[in-house]
Enzyme design. Structure first.
Site, mmCIF file in Angstrom:
data_model
loop_
_atom_site.group_PDB
_atom_site.id
_atom_site.type_symbol
_atom_site.label_atom_id
_atom_site.label_comp_id
_atom_site.label_asym_id
_atom_site.label_seq_id
_atom_site.Cartn_x
_atom_site.Cartn_y
_atom_site.Cartn_z
ATOM 1 N N ASP A 185 -51.264 -54.275 -52.412
ATOM 2 C CA ASP A 185 -51.285 -54.448 -53.977
ATOM 3 C C ASP A 185 -49.978 -55.318 -54.408
ATOM 4 O OD1 ASP A 185 -48.981 -52.447 -53.464
ATOM 5 O OD2 ASP A 185 -50.001 -51.023 -54.615
ATOM 6 N N ASP A 186 -49.129 -55.738 -53.374
ATOM 7 C CA ASP A 186 -48.263 -57.041 -53.649
ATOM 8 C C ASP A 186 -48.463 -58.320 -53.347
ATOM 9 O OD1 ASP A 186 -47.785 -56.222 -51.297
ATOM 10 O OD2 ASP A 186 -45.756 -55.648 -51.023
ATOM 11 N N HIS A 206 -44.539 -60.802 -47.558
ATOM 12 C CA HIS A 206 -43.079 -60.877 -47.869
ATOM 13 C C HIS A 206 -42.003 -60.812 -46.739
ATOM 14 C CE1 HIS A 206 -42.913 -56.349 -47.742
ATOM 15 N NE2 HIS A 206 -43.855 -56.295 -48.794
ATOM 16 N N ASP A 266 -52.532 -51.867 -39.790
ATOM 17 C CA ASP A 266 -52.792 -53.197 -39.544
ATOM 18 C C ASP A 266 -52.846 -53.610 -37.937
ATOM 19 O OD1 ASP A 266 -50.036 -52.836 -39.694
ATOM 20 O OD2 ASP A 266 -49.601 -54.828 -40.741
ATOM 21 N N ARG A 291 -47.731 -52.503 -60.029
ATOM 22 C CA ARG A 291 -48.172 -53.489 -59.301
ATOM 23 C C ARG A 291 -49.755 -53.670 -59.711
ATOM 24 N NH1 ARG A 291 -46.360 -52.434 -52.981
ATOM 25 N NH2 ARG A 291 -44.172 -52.637 -53.161
HETATM 26 N N1 UDP Z 1 -48.957 -47.843 -50.192
HETATM 27 C C1 UDP Z 1 -49.538 -46.681 -49.922
HETATM 28 N N2 UDP Z 1 -48.963 -45.363 -50.328
HETATM 29 C C2 UDP Z 1 -47.491 -45.544 -50.487
HETATM 30 C C3 UDP Z 1 -46.684 -46.550 -50.405
HETATM 31 C C4 UDP Z 1 -47.480 -47.609 -50.031
HETATM 32 O O1 UDP Z 1 -50.775 -46.760 -49.978
HETATM 33 O O2 UDP Z 1 -47.082 -44.073 -50.428
HETATM 34 C C5 UDP Z 1 -49.429 -49.104 -49.953
HETATM 35 C C6 UDP Z 1 -48.792 -49.901 -51.036
HETATM 36 O O3 UDP Z 1 -49.676 -49.586 -52.212
HETATM 37 C C7 UDP Z 1 -49.252 -51.256 -50.525
HETATM 38 C C8 UDP Z 1 -48.850 -50.986 -49.081
HETATM 39 O O4 UDP Z 1 -49.196 -49.703 -48.797
HETATM 40 O O5 UDP Z 1 -50.586 -51.886 -50.856
HETATM 41 C C9 UDP Z 1 -47.700 -51.698 -48.402
HETATM 42 O O6 UDP Z 1 -46.490 -50.839 -49.325
HETATM 43 P P1 UDP Z 1 -45.275 -51.482 -49.415
HETATM 44 O O7 UDP Z 1 -45.532 -52.881 -50.029
HETATM 45 O O8 UDP Z 1 -44.464 -50.570 -50.585
HETATM 46 O O9 UDP Z 1 -44.353 -51.559 -48.453
HETATM 47 P P2 UDP Z 1 -44.194 -52.674 -47.135
HETATM 48 O O10 UDP Z 1 -45.149 -52.120 -46.074
HETATM 49 O O11 UDP Z 1 -44.733 -53.845 -47.761
HETATM 50 O O12 UDP Z 1 -42.700 -52.473 -46.782
HETATM 51 MN MN MN Z 2 -45.130 -54.743 -49.393
#
Ligand code: UDP
Ligand code: MN
Length: 277
Positions: free
Chosen positions: A102-103, A216, A192, A29
């Site tokens: 980071d996405d 997303h 958040d 990422r």
């Molecule tokens: N993240 C983190 N540690 C982890 C997994 C994710 O700091 O072990 C961070 C990741 O880099 C991103 C955010 O948490 O900035 C959200 O992660 P992800 O997109 O994988 O999951 P989502 O919550 O969007 O489903």
């Molecule tokens: Mn994400």
């Protein structure tokens, strides 16, 4: 007599852009961000991760911060990083704190233009909720037999959000210096949500909804390509063998499955990796 144009009150250098990341996502990422939008805000963007990484430390010219928070996608680790982001921002003296995941793809000039519409000396919590009604939570009340029910809005971290310096100064005594983590521990919700709890519930500053932020959790394909210039953030996700990505002309899906290179070339066609037009 023509009126003297007023200089913009906010410019890129007034903004502190923080990106939450983790060891496992540096190659998958971070590399993509560094090749694209980071190049437009190299001095303003900081990456908050959980390991030392000499390769990316060099690529970001020293903008990788090892928070020493634990690795893993669980509440404590995520709140620990958000707490570090907030504390480093407070130290920075910048006017605006903007958090992204980071996405996220951040449309840097659009972010600057957005913040220019607001004053950093007024309390602002700018972002976008991902739920259609405020979150209802139950707080355990130590001295009472009944639990207290409260409701508040929060900006989805995965879409990005911005806080004015004025607001963060009000947060400082209750959430600065690592206290953000204790609040997260108390309410037992993600970073958040904890942010929304502090700002809306404790400080009574309402969330201002900015529709140009995108996580997303929304279907990315519905963002019209003729509005890309006007969007502040984008995202992508791969779920159940399907990509949730923006629909954009450019590189083929194999070269650019997340569509960020193609988006970047639509917005900034002069970049070296973009096809000549
Ligand atoms: N993240 C983190 N540690 C982890 C997994 C994710 O700091 O072990 C961070 C990741 O880099 C991103 C955010 O948490 O900035 C959200 O992660 P992800 O997109 O994988 O999951 P989502 O919550 O969007 O489903
Ligand atoms: Mn994400």
């Amino acid at each position: 007599v023509t009126a003297t144009p007023q200089p913009p009150t906010t410019e890129l250098d007034d903004i502190f852009i923080s990106v939450k990341t983790t060891k496992n996502y540096h190659d998958t990422r971070l590399a993509l961000i560094i090749k694209t939008w980071f190049q437009l805000a190299r001095d303003q963007t900081w990456f908050f991760t959980d390991t030392d990484d000499h390769y990316y430390q060099e690529k970001t010219k020293g903008h990788l911060i090892n928070t020493k928070c634990s690795q893993g996608h669980f509440r404590k680790a995520l709140c620990c990083k958000m707490s570090a982001e907030l504390d480093v921002f407070l130290q920075s003296g910048k006017k605006w704190f903007c958090h992204f995941d980071d996405d996220n793809y951040v449309n840097v000039p659009r972010l600057v233009k957005l913040l220019d519409e607001y004053s950093p000396s007024v309390d602002w919590y700018l972002g976008k909720p991902s739920i259609s009604s405020p979150l209802e939570i139950h707080l355990d009340n130590k001295n009472a037999t009944t639990n207290k029910k409260i409701t508040f809005w929060f900006a989805t971290g995965g879409a990005g959000f911005c806080l004015s310096r004025a607001l963060t100064l009000k947060m400082l005594p209750i959430a600065g210096g690592g206290k953000f983590i204790s609040i997260g521990d108390k309410i037992r919700f993600p970073d958040d949500v904890t942010m929304g709890f502090i700002i809306e519930h404790l400080l009574k500053v309402p969330l201002t909804v900015v529709d140009n932020f995108h996580s997303h959790l929304e279907p990315m394909e519905f963002i019209r390509s003729d509005t890309f210039q006007d969007q502040v953030s984008f995202s992508y996700a791969h779920m159940k063998n399907q990509w949730n990505v923006i629909k954009v002309d450019g590189f083929d899906l194999k070269t650019d499955p997340k569509r960020f290179y193609s988006l970047h070339c639509q917005l900034f066609p002069y970049f070296s990796f973009c096809p000549p037009r």
